[in-house]
Design a protein around this motif. Structure first.
Motif, PDB file in Angstrom:
ATOM      1  N   GLU A 152      43.209  57.116  42.382  1.00 17.72           N
ATOM      2  CA  GLU A 152      44.071  56.856  43.538  1.00 17.72           C
ATOM      3  C   GLU A 152      44.481  55.386  43.575  1.00 17.72           C
ATOM      4  OE1 GLU A 152      42.207  58.154  47.151  1.00 17.72           O
ATOM      5  OE2 GLU A 152      41.317  59.896  46.145  1.00 17.72           O
ATOM      6  N   ALA A 153      43.486  54.494  43.391  1.00 16.14           N
ATOM      7  CA  ALA A 153      43.785  53.065  43.382  1.00 16.14           C
ATOM      8  C   ALA A 153      44.716  52.710  42.235  1.00 16.14           C
ATOM      9  CB  ALA A 153      42.482  52.272  43.279  1.00 16.14           C
ATOM     10  N   ALA A 180      38.145  48.493  32.993  1.00 18.25           N
ATOM     11  CA  ALA A 180      38.894  47.345  33.499  1.00 18.25           C
ATOM     12  C   ALA A 180      39.624  46.618  32.380  1.00 18.25           C
ATOM     13  CB  ALA A 180      37.943  46.384  34.218  1.00 18.25           C
ATOM     14  N   VAL A 181      38.966  46.447  31.249  1.00 16.00           N
ATOM     15  CA  VAL A 181      39.600  45.769  30.104  1.00 16.00           C
ATOM     16  C   VAL A 181      40.799  46.573  29.609  1.00 16.00           C
ATOM     17  CG1 VAL A 181      39.258  45.063  27.700  1.00 16.00           C
ATOM     18  CG2 VAL A 181      37.483  44.585  29.419  1.00 16.00           C
ATOM     19  N   ALA A 182      40.660  47.908  29.546  1.00 18.82           N
ATOM     20  CA  ALA A 182      41.782  48.749  29.115  1.00 18.82           C
ATOM     21  C   ALA A 182      42.949  48.643  30.083  1.00 18.82           C
ATOM     22  CB  ALA A 182      41.321  50.198  28.989  1.00 18.82           C
ATOM     23  N   LEU A 183      42.669  48.629  31.382  1.00 23.63           N
ATOM     24  CA  LEU A 183      43.736  48.512  32.377  1.00 23.63           C
ATOM     25  C   LEU A 183      44.392  47.138  32.319  1.00 23.63           C
ATOM     26  CD1 LEU A 183      42.104  50.262  35.469  1.00 23.63           C
ATOM     27  CD2 LEU A 183      43.738  51.213  33.842  1.00 23.63           C
ATOM     28  N   ALA A 184      43.574  46.114  32.077  1.00 29.41           N
ATOM     29  CA  ALA A 184      44.133  44.763  31.975  1.00 29.41           C
ATOM     30  C   ALA A 184      45.044  44.646  30.763  1.00 29.41           C
ATOM     31  CB  ALA A 184      43.007  43.734  31.898  1.00 29.41           C
ATOM     32  N   THR A 217      51.799  43.986  39.169  1.00 29.06           N
ATOM     33  CA  THR A 217      50.927  43.089  38.406  1.00 29.06           C
ATOM     34  C   THR A 217      49.822  42.480  39.256  1.00 29.06           C
ATOM     35  OG1 THR A 217      52.771  42.540  36.933  1.00 29.06           O
ATOM     36  CG2 THR A 217      50.872  41.055  36.917  1.00 29.06           C
ATOM     37  N   ALA A 218      50.148  42.003  40.447  1.00 26.23           N
ATOM     38  CA  ALA A 218      49.146  41.363  41.304  1.00 26.23           C
ATOM     39  C   ALA A 218      48.091  42.361  41.758  1.00 26.23           C
ATOM     40  CB  ALA A 218      49.826  40.718  42.504  1.00 26.23           C
ATOM     41  N   LEU A 219      48.531  43.554  42.171  1.00 27.19           N
ATOM     42  CA  LEU A 219      47.574  44.564  42.622  1.00 27.19           C
ATOM     43  C   LEU A 219      46.699  45.053  41.469  1.00 27.19           C
ATOM     44  CD1 LEU A 219      49.749  46.709  45.068  1.00 27.19           C
ATOM     45  CD2 LEU A 219      47.982  45.035  45.644  1.00 27.19           C
ATOM     46  N   ARG A 220      47.292  45.207  40.293  1.00 25.50           N
ATOM     47  CA  ARG A 220      46.495  45.648  39.146  1.00 25.50           C
ATOM     48  C   ARG A 220      45.433  44.617  38.802  1.00 25.50           C
ATOM     49  NH1 ARG A 220      49.171  47.325  33.435  1.00 25.50           N
ATOM     50  NH2 ARG A 220      49.782  45.141  33.466  1.00 25.50           N
ATOM     51  N   ARG A 221      45.773  43.334  38.922  1.00 21.86           N
ATOM     52  CA  ARG A 221      44.787  42.288  38.647  1.00 21.86           C
ATOM     53  C   ARG A 221      43.611  42.392  39.611  1.00 21.86           C
ATOM     54  NH1 ARG A 221      47.868  38.180  39.415  1.00 21.86           N
ATOM     55  NH2 ARG A 221      48.704  38.204  37.299  1.00 21.86           N
ATOM     56  N   ARG A 222      43.905  42.679  40.870  1.00 24.17           N
ATOM     57  CA  ARG A 222      42.819  42.834  41.850  1.00 24.17           C
ATOM     58  C   ARG A 222      41.936  44.028  41.513  1.00 24.17           C
ATOM     59  NH1 ARG A 222      46.034  42.028  47.620  1.00 24.17           N
ATOM     60  NH2 ARG A 222      46.810  39.902  47.213  1.00 24.17           N
ATOM     61  N   LEU A 223      42.559  45.120  41.110  1.00 25.24           N
ATOM     62  CA  LEU A 223      41.789  46.308  40.740  1.00 25.24           C
ATOM     63  C   LEU A 223      40.910  46.018  39.537  1.00 25.24           C
ATOM     64  CD1 LEU A 223      41.096  49.323  40.980  1.00 25.24           C
ATOM     65  CD2 LEU A 223      43.141  49.821  39.612  1.00 25.24           C
ATOM     66  N   VAL A 224      41.454  45.336  38.544  1.00 25.68           N
ATOM     67  CA  VAL A 224      40.693  44.999  37.343  1.00 25.68           C
ATOM     68  C   VAL A 224      39.490  44.132  37.701  1.00 25.68           C
ATOM     69  CG1 VAL A 224      40.760  43.629  35.215  1.00 25.68           C
ATOM     70  CG2 VAL A 224      42.579  45.271  35.705  1.00 25.68           C
ATOM     71  N   LEU A 225      39.714  43.116  38.540  1.00 29.66           N
ATOM     72  CA  LEU A 225      38.625  42.231  38.937  1.00 29.66           C
ATOM     73  C   LEU A 225      37.551  42.987  39.719  1.00 29.66           C
ATOM     74  CD1 LEU A 225      40.591  39.006  39.952  1.00 29.66           C
ATOM     75  CD2 LEU A 225      39.198  39.368  37.911  1.00 29.66           C
ATOM     76  N   ALA A 226      37.984  43.924  40.566  1.00 28.27           N
ATOM     77  CA  ALA A 226      37.019  44.716  41.334  1.00 28.27           C
ATOM     78  C   ALA A 226      36.169  45.575  40.410  1.00 28.27           C
ATOM     79  CB  ALA A 226      37.759  45.588  42.352  1.00 28.27           C
ATOM     80  N   LEU A 227      36.796  46.222  39.422  1.00 26.73           N
ATOM     81  CA  LEU A 227      36.051  47.059  38.484  1.00 26.73           C
ATOM     82  C   LEU A 227      35.092  46.223  37.647  1.00 26.73           C
ATOM     83  CD1 LEU A 227      38.909  49.443  37.271  1.00 26.73           C
ATOM     84  CD2 LEU A 227      37.020  50.018  38.797  1.00 26.73           C
TER      85      LEU A 227
END
Length: 368
Positions: free
Chosen positions: A217-218, A290-294, A226-236
């Motif tokens: 969902e997230a 997270a690395v794959a999403l980044a 880009t900004a939201l994806r960075r936040r998600l990556v950092l959270a994971l």
């Protein structure tokens, strides 16, 4: 406070998210390496330097695979549960369950040849006993039967209810693990794992699928920003690092970190899931995800063989089981004929072979 009352309101994915395929491909790649080594030389014959770090890190595979299963369900199906097309898409999942179940049983026969009597193989086909390497496929076959029934309810449940369900199922499976199920080991193995069977319990692994749904969902909300994806990556990364740190904290408190790492490498705490194994496996899986999403589309192209393998997990699974157990072990009588480095090399070649097989079958289908 309002976020806890939210129900999923998801946008449609803007095309295929290659990072999901990459994450799934990494999970399958680690699994192929592990299966190749254990299938050809046996885990007891692996040298110490192979157990840690190589087979220590392959323990990320199963958790990453199940997480991505939930993520893919959210991305591909969750948004359609409240639309008129849902019955058709639900049927698609059930048909997929039948396909996976067929291959689970077919590969059970292949895995058990020629080391088991026909009666033992028949018992495995009738759920009187279990194989080892193909049991993850049996887990997905059953999960694909109940997940389509849960998705519409999940899509109408507020966030607090979804989180409570994950916590409740985790507690329920831990409690059920202490019961004998009236001596029915098969039922216990299928529901909550059993220490004598290499199975994946539906209730004990359901929380990980549901966590994958939350991440999916997230991902739909964040991936294309880009900004939201960075936040998600950092959270994971943050959650994953905390879980891995928790594993090392428990190991340090027990006084022998090396022994704890070796125990995880030897699957201690995998069936049924134990705290230290879960912390390490799920934590590492979240970091890899997270690395794959980044990396996104660029990383997916750079690691194309893994992305290709992840784009058709069932075909990759069939390929590597057939090659290891039917071709190398049965036809070529190769069990015990390889050194550990050679087995790792064969595993690497099987990853590339699976990618090539997927590409070839698609090419044939396109020009047939």
């Amino acid at each position: 406070m309002f976020i806890w009352k939210e129900v999923p309101q998801l946008p449609r994915a803007e095309g295929r998210i290659e990072a999901i395929d990459l994450a799934r491909g990494i999970a399958i790649g680690l699994m192929i390496l592990s299966h190749t080594v254990s299938g050809l030389i046996g885990i007891r014959n692996v040298p110490d330097w192979g157990m840690v770090p190589v087979h220590f890190f392959t323990k990320f595979s199963s958790s990453l695979f199940i997480l991505v299963f939930g993520i893919a369900l959210a991305v591909a199906f969750l948004a359609s549960t409240q639309t008129e097309e849902w019955p058709k898409r639900r049927l698609k999942l059930w048909v997929r369950a039948l396909e996976v179940w067929f291959w689970y049983k077919a590969l059970t026969v292949i895995e058990m040849l020629p080391y088991y009597a026909p009666g033992d193989i028949l018992d495995a086909l009738l759920y009187q006993r279990f194989a080892i390497w193909v049991e993850i496929l049996g887990f997905y076959a059953i999960a694909l039967l109940w997940v389509p029934l849960v998705l519409p309810l999940w899509a109408r449940t507020p966030l607090w209810g979804r989180c409570a369900l994950i916590i409740g199922l985790t507690a329920l499976s831990a409690w059920l693990q202490g019961l004998s199920f009236g001596g029915n080991d098969t039922l216990k193995a299928l529901l909550v794992d059993h220490e004598d069977h290499y199975t994946w319990g539906q209730l004990s692994r359901a929380p990980l699928i549901l966590v994958g749904l939350l991440i999916g969902e997230a991902l739909l909300r964040c991936y294309f920003d880009t900004a939201l994806r960075r936040r998600l990556v950092l959270a994971l990364v943050g959650v994953g690092a905390l879980m891995v740190a928790g594993f090392y904290g428990l190991a340090f408190a027990e006084g022998d970190v090396s022994a704890a790492m070796l125990a995880v490498a030897n699957n201690d705490g995998k069936h049924p899931p134990g705290l230290k194994f879960t912390l390490f496996s799920v934590g590492g899986a979240l970091v890899i995800l997270a690395v794959a999403l980044a990396g996104g589309a660029a990383a997916s192209k750079a690691l194309l063989p893994l992305t290709m393998v992840g784009s058709d997990a069932l075909k990759a699974f069939i390929f590597h089981i057939v090659m290891i157990f039917l071709v190398l072990r049965f036809l070529l009588e190769g069990e015990g004929m390889y050194t550990y480095p050679q087995a790792l090399g064969v595993g690497g070649l099987l990853i590339l072979g699976a990618a090539l097989w997927i590409w070839l079958t698609r090419w044939i289908a396109r020009y047939k």
